[in-house]
Design a protein around this motif. Structure first.
Motif, PDB file in Angstrom:
ATOM      1  N   ASP A 155     -10.005  -0.042   1.989  1.00 49.10           N
ATOM      2  CA  ASP A 155     -10.084   1.060   2.942  1.00 49.10           C
ATOM      3  C   ASP A 155     -11.471   1.032   3.572  1.00 49.10           C
ATOM      4  N   ARG A 187       0.821  -1.212   0.000  1.00 49.03           N
ATOM      5  CA  ARG A 187       0.000   0.000   0.000  1.00 49.03           C
ATOM      6  C   ARG A 187       0.856   1.263   0.000  1.00 49.03           C
ATOM      7  N   GLN A 188       1.924   1.290   0.821  1.00 49.93           N
ATOM      8  CA  GLN A 188       2.756   2.484   0.873  1.00 49.93           C
ATOM      9  C   GLN A 188       3.403   2.756  -0.482  1.00 49.93           C
ATOM     10  N   LEU A 246      -5.047  -4.183   9.737  1.00 52.50           N
ATOM     11  CA  LEU A 246      -5.571  -2.914  10.225  1.00 52.50           C
ATOM     12  C   LEU A 246      -7.031  -3.049  10.639  1.00 52.50           C
ATOM     13  N   GLY A 256      -7.789   6.561   3.939  1.00 55.40           N
ATOM     14  CA  GLY A 256      -7.055   6.353   5.179  1.00 55.40           C
ATOM     15  C   GLY A 256      -7.930   6.044   6.370  1.00 55.40           C
ATOM     16  N   GLY A 297       0.447  -3.244   8.968  1.00 54.62           N
ATOM     17  CA  GLY A 297       0.376  -2.532   7.698  1.00 54.62           C
ATOM     18  C   GLY A 297      -0.524  -3.200   6.681  1.00 54.62           C
ATOM     19  N   SER A 310      -3.874  -4.535   5.128  1.00 55.36           N
ATOM     20  CA  SER A 310      -5.219  -3.976   5.270  1.00 55.36           C
ATOM     21  C   SER A 310      -6.085  -4.811   6.208  1.00 55.36           C
ATOM     22  N   PHE A 327      -4.366   4.379   7.861  1.00 52.31           N
ATOM     23  CA  PHE A 327      -3.097   4.787   7.258  1.00 52.31           C
ATOM     24  C   PHE A 327      -3.202   6.227   6.790  1.00 52.31           C
ATOM     25  N   THR A 328      -2.062   6.856   6.539  1.00 50.50           N
ATOM     26  CA  THR A 328      -2.035   8.264   6.155  1.00 50.50           C
ATOM     27  C   THR A 328      -1.745   8.392   4.664  1.00 50.50           C
TER      28      THR A 328
END
Length: 275
Positions: A144, A125-126, A194, A150, A189, A191, A154-155
């Motif tokens: 998401d 994702r990053q 999270l 986000g 990290g 998904s 996440f940002t």
């Protein structure tokens, strides 16, 4: 201004560091740094603040970023007009989505826009967010939640827009006679990790594994329970190898993201991918 300088500038703005931009562009960091320096010299302004945390856009830098990708898109359009080349669209996705969901999106795009050449990349994702922000990808498909990018925890980079093109349902599952503890989770990290963190917090025993596939297999063998996406569970739920547990498991959005400043250039493509 030279196009290669603009590409270097956009890549640094997306990655947040010269090294990250160099990796994206396949260049040496010194080359990317020199491109940015020459661009700043030609404009007579500082485009970045150099900080210990990386490269942060100045006011003039943010103004240029809002227009730079449009210049690069226009240059590419001129090149295709002169050479007769096909327009290339670069789409990225999380690895598990590339296997399970991206094929349908690409097929839909190919059917509606056969004039396009589609390039697909599978990234974290990053990396996806960085390459969309840096112009190396036109759009990315990720998971998401909520009403903003986000919401899952996440940002995202600035200037990013999105469209939800589907849903992924999550199930809390276990083997019929297997253990209910611990909670088997994928690495930080991820998904699905999270989503599990948001659902359970830190209040339950957990075991961290290397991937969603590993968590599924350990769950099948009765070593605990796991929160898993619907597209990896269809056969197991149908056969009874795994059973859903009573839970308020969330549904995640299958989200297509792109730079807002590029929307005009990509609008026809985004529509073909999502409609």
């Amino acid at each position: 201004m030279e196009l290669r300088q603009l590409r270097g500038f956009v890549a640094v703005a997306g990655a947040g560091t010269v090294t990250g931009a160099a990796n994206t562009l396949g260049l040496a960091p010194a080359s990317v740094s020199e491109q940015v320096r020459r661009l700043e010299d030609s404009l007579g302004v500082a485009l970045f603040e150099r900080t210990p945390q990386g490269m942060r856009l100045t006011g003039p830098g943010a103004t240029l970023l809002a227009r730079a990708q449009g210049l690069l898109d226009h240059a590419d359009e001129v090149r295709r007009a002169v050479t007769g080349g096909r327009r290339q669209i670069r789409i990225g996705a999380l690895e598990m989505l590339a296997a399970a969901k991206l094929a349908a999106v690409v097929r839909r795009l190919a059917e509606r826009r056969p004039d396009l050449e589609v390039d697909v990349r599978s990234l974290t994702r990053q990396e996806l967010l960085s390459e969309v922000a840096g112009g190396e990808l036109d759009a990315a498909l990720l998971l998401d939640s909520g009403t903003r990018i986000g919401g899952l925890g996440f940002t995202p980079p600035p200037d990013m827009d999105f469209l939800d093109v589907g849903e992924v349902r999550l199930y809390l599952v276990a083997a019929p006679d297997g253990d209910r503890e611990p909670l088997l989770v994928s690495p930080p990290g991820c998904s699905i990790r999270l989503a599990a963190d948001q659902m359970f917090g830190a209040r339950v025993p957990r075991r961290e594994l290397t991937s969603i596939a590993t968590a599924r297999e350990w769950t099948r063998q009765g070593f605990g329970r796991a929160l898993l996406p619907d597209f990896v569970l269809e056969a197991d739920l149908a056969s009874g190898a795994l059973v859903p547990l009573d839970s308020d498991a969330p549904t995640l959005a299958l989200r297509l993201v792109w730079l807002h400043s590029r929307e005009a250039a990509l609008r026809d493509v985004l529509y073909a991918m999502s409609a």
